[in-house]
Scaffold this active site. Structure first.
Site, PDB file in Angstrom:
ATOM      1  N   GLY A  32     -24.084   3.217  -4.224  1.00 48.83           N
ATOM      2  CA  GLY A  32     -22.813   3.841  -5.103  1.00 48.83           C
ATOM      3  C   GLY A  32     -22.517   2.851  -6.467  1.00 48.83           C
ATOM      4  O   GLY A  32     -23.448   2.075  -6.837  1.00 48.83           O
ATOM      5  N   HIS A  33     -21.128   2.850  -6.682  1.00 51.47           N
ATOM      6  CA  HIS A  33     -20.603   2.060  -7.562  1.00 51.47           C
ATOM      7  C   HIS A  33     -21.037   0.634  -7.459  1.00 51.47           C
ATOM      8  O   HIS A  33     -21.690   0.043  -8.558  1.00 51.47           O
ATOM      9  CB  HIS A  33     -19.112   2.322  -7.894  1.00 51.47           C
ATOM     10  CG  HIS A  33     -18.883   3.465  -8.345  1.00 51.47           C
ATOM     11  ND1 HIS A  33     -18.755   4.807  -7.498  1.00 51.47           N
ATOM     12  CD2 HIS A  33     -18.591   4.073  -9.625  1.00 51.47           C
ATOM     13  CE1 HIS A  33     -18.374   5.580  -8.103  1.00 51.47           C
ATOM     14  NE2 HIS A  33     -18.582   5.416  -9.488  1.00 51.47           N
ATOM     15  N   VAL A  34     -20.663   0.160  -6.324  1.00 53.61           N
ATOM     16  CA  VAL A  34     -20.986  -1.399  -5.927  1.00 53.61           C
ATOM     17  C   VAL A  34     -22.604  -1.824  -5.818  1.00 53.61           C
ATOM     18  O   VAL A  34     -23.027  -2.575  -6.385  1.00 53.61           O
ATOM     19  CB  VAL A  34     -20.120  -2.139  -4.966  1.00 53.61           C
ATOM     20  CG1 VAL A  34     -20.083  -3.277  -4.594  1.00 53.61           C
ATOM     21  CG2 VAL A  34     -18.401  -1.597  -5.241  1.00 53.61           C
ATOM     22  N   GLY A  70     -26.152   1.871   0.766  1.00 59.65           N
ATOM     23  CA  GLY A  70     -25.065   2.366  -0.074  1.00 59.65           C
ATOM     24  C   GLY A  70     -25.601   1.724  -1.380  1.00 59.65           C
ATOM     25  O   GLY A  70     -25.391   0.859  -1.714  1.00 59.65           O
ATOM     26  N   LYS A 126       0.987  -1.147  -0.130  1.00 58.16           N
ATOM     27  CA  LYS A 126      -0.042   0.008   0.124  1.00 58.16           C
ATOM     28  C   LYS A 126       1.001   1.196   0.096  1.00 58.16           C
ATOM     29  O   LYS A 126       1.855   1.230   0.340  1.00 58.16           O
ATOM     30  CB  LYS A 126      -0.733   0.009   1.333  1.00 58.16           C
ATOM     31  CG  LYS A 126      -2.157   0.778   1.079  1.00 58.16           C
ATOM     32  CD  LYS A 126      -3.221  -0.084   0.677  1.00 58.16           C
ATOM     33  CE  LYS A 126      -4.397   0.931   0.385  1.00 58.16           C
ATOM     34  NZ  LYS A 126      -5.737   0.082   0.077  1.00 58.16           N
TER      35      LYS A 126
END
Ligand code: NAD
Length: 366
Positions: free
Chosen positions: A182-184, A180, A80
Site C-alpha cells: 500500500g502507501h508505505v 503489504g 489520542k
C-alpha cells in the site's frame, strides 16, 4: 470501570469526554504525558461495542504515542482521540466540526490528526474549528501523505538492522519479504530494489501486486505464505499481530523490520521468544516513526527535506537500542521502552513532571 485507577496504572494526565447531541458526537481524548510537549495523536473513528472498549483503546493508543514521540526525539507528548461511531455511515461535516471545537477547547494540550476510520477530508473539517490539527493536505498548507517519509524511515531501520545482525552496509543480494504494498509498502519496495535486494512481495489486492510487478523485478508470493519465506528480512507493512506465538516457530528470517503498527501480538512474550530464536526485532514504533516525524514537522511549517533528514536518524536510534539491549541483556522491545522513558524522565526532572502546557501552538525547542 474504575477510571482513576486505570489512569494511574497507565500514567495518564487527562481523559476528556465530549458529547454533542446536535451532531451525535461521542468523543474521548486521552492525554497521556505532556512532559516533552503537547500531546499529538490521531483521531480514530470506530464502532466500539461498549464505551469501556473505547476508553481502553484511547488509553492504550495515547500511551503508545508518548513512547513513539519520545524515541523519535520530538518535543511532543502522547495523546489520542476516539469517536464512537461507524466511519462508513456516521460521518458528517457537522460531526467533525463539533469534534474540532472540543479539540480547540483543550487549548493546545492535544493536537489531532487522521487515524483508522478518519481521513484528510475529516481533518479539514476539524481545521475549520481549530488550528490544533495536523496531517492536512498540501493545498491547505499541510504535509499531505506521510507515507514516503514513513517508508524512508523503515528503509533506514532495515539498514540499521542489517548492520547489526549481518554486519553489512548494503542490502545487495539480501532476500527481503514485503507484506503489504500500500502507501508505505510500495515506496519501501522502491528503496529496497534500488539497493539491490532480492524481493519477495505480496498483497491481498491484486492491483497492488500488478502495479509493483510491472515496475520492479520481484517474486510474487501468496499472502498466506509470505511469513514462511526463507529470507534474511521480513518487512510487515500491512496488518498488526502477524508475529505471534504461532508464527514465530515457523519464521525463517533473521530480522523483522517493517512499517506495520503492533507487529507483535504480545510484545513482552513475543520479543523474548524472537530473541531466543536468534531473530532481531526492530521495534515497530521506532522504525515506523517517519509518519509522526512528518506531521510534527508540519506544526513548524512543513519542510520536506527536514522531515526526511529527521527520519534518517531512525538508523542511529535503532543502533542505540540494539546496543542497549546487548549491554543490559534485555530484548530490543524493552530497550526501546527504557530509552523513551529515560528521555521523558530527564526532562521531567528539569521541570515539574506534569507541567501544564504553555498556551502556545509552537513546539518547544528547549
Ligand atoms: P495501506 O492501507 O495503504 O496499505 C496496506 C496494504 O496491505 C494494502 O494494500 C492491503 O491490501 C494490504 N493488506 C492487507 N491485509 C493483507 C494481508 N493479509 N496480506 C497482504 N497484504 C495485505 O496502509 P499503509 O499506509 O501503507 O500502512 C501500512 C502499515 O504501516 C499499517 O499497519 C499502518 O498502521 C502502518 N503505518 C503507516 C504509516 C503511514 O505513514 N502510512 C505510519 C506508521 C505506521
Amino acid at each position: 470501570m474504575k477510571i482513576f485507577k486505570e489512569l494511574n496504572s497507565r500514567g495518564h494526565e487527562q481523559l476528556s469526554f465530549f458529547n454533542d447531541p446536535y451532531s451525535g458526537l461521542k468523543g474521548i481524548v486521552a492525554i497521556h504525558n505532556t512532559t516533552l510537549g503537547p500531546a499529538l495523536g490521531g483521531c480514530r473513528m470506530w464502532n466500539y461495542k461498549t464505551e469501556e472498549e473505547a476508553i481502553i483503546d484511547v488509553l492504550r493508543l495515547s500511551k503508545g504515542m508518548t513512547y513513539k514521540a519520545s524515541i523519535a526525539g520530538l518535543n511532543l507528548g502522547g495523546g489520542k482521540a476516539v469517536i464512537i461511531g461507524n466511519p462508513k455511515k456516521d460521518k458528517t461535516e457537522k460531526l467533525f466540526r463539533s469534534f474540532g471545537r472540543f479539540v480547540e477547547g483543550l487549548n493546545g494540550r492535544y493536537i489531532t490528526a487522521e487515524d483508522v476510520g478518519t481521513n484528510i477530508q475529516d481533518m479539514e473539517n476539524v481545521k475549520i474549528e481549530t488550528s490544533y490539527v495536523t496531517g492536512i493536505s498540501k493545498s491547505l498548507g499541510g504535509s499531505g501523505d506521510p507515507s514516503p517519509v514513513t517508508a524512508f524511515g523503515v528503509y533506514m531501520g532495515i539498514k540499521a538492522s542489517v548492520k547489526e545482525k549481518l554486519n553489512k552496509n548494503s542490502l545487495k543480494g539480501l532476500k527481503i519479504s514485503v507484506q503489504g504494498l500500500g502507501h508505505v509498502g510500495s515506496h519501501l519496495v522502491s528503496y529496497l530494489y534500488k539497493d539491490g535486494a532480492e524481493l519477495y512481495i505480496t498483497d491481498i489486492d491484486k492491483n497492488r501486486v500488478d502495479f509493483i510487478l510491472n515496475k520492479y523485478e520481484c517474486t510474487y508470493v501468496k499472502p498466506e505464505n509470505i511469513i514462511l519465506q526463507d529470507v534474511d528480512i521480513y518487512a510487515p507493512c500491512a496488518l498488526g499481530a502477524t508475529v505471534n506465538s504461532e508464527t514465530i516457530p515457523q519464521l525463517k528470517c533473521k530480522i523483522i523490520a517493517g512499517a506495520a503498527n503492533n507487529i507483535l501480538h504480545d510484545p513482552l512474550k513475543n520479543s523474548k521468544l524472537l530473541e531466543k530464536n536468534n531473530i532481531l526485532y526492530a521495534p515497530d514504533y521506532v522504525i515506523n516513526a517517519g509518519g509522526l516525524i512528518n506531521v510534527a514537522n508540519e506544526l513548524e511549517g512543513y519542510d520536506k527535506e527536514k522531515a526526511f533528514n529527521s527520519a534518517e536518524k531512525i538508523y542511529d536510534t535503532l543502533m542505540g537500542i540494539f546496543e542497549r539491549a546487548k549491554k543490559e541483556s534485555i530484548t530490543t522491545h524493552s530497550a526501546a521502552a527504557l530509552q523513551a522513558e529515560d528521555r521523558i524522565k530527564k526532562i521531567a526532572t528539569l521541570k515539574s513532571f506534569y507541567l501544564p502546557y504553555k498556551k502556545t501552538f509552537k513546539i518547544r525547542n528547549d
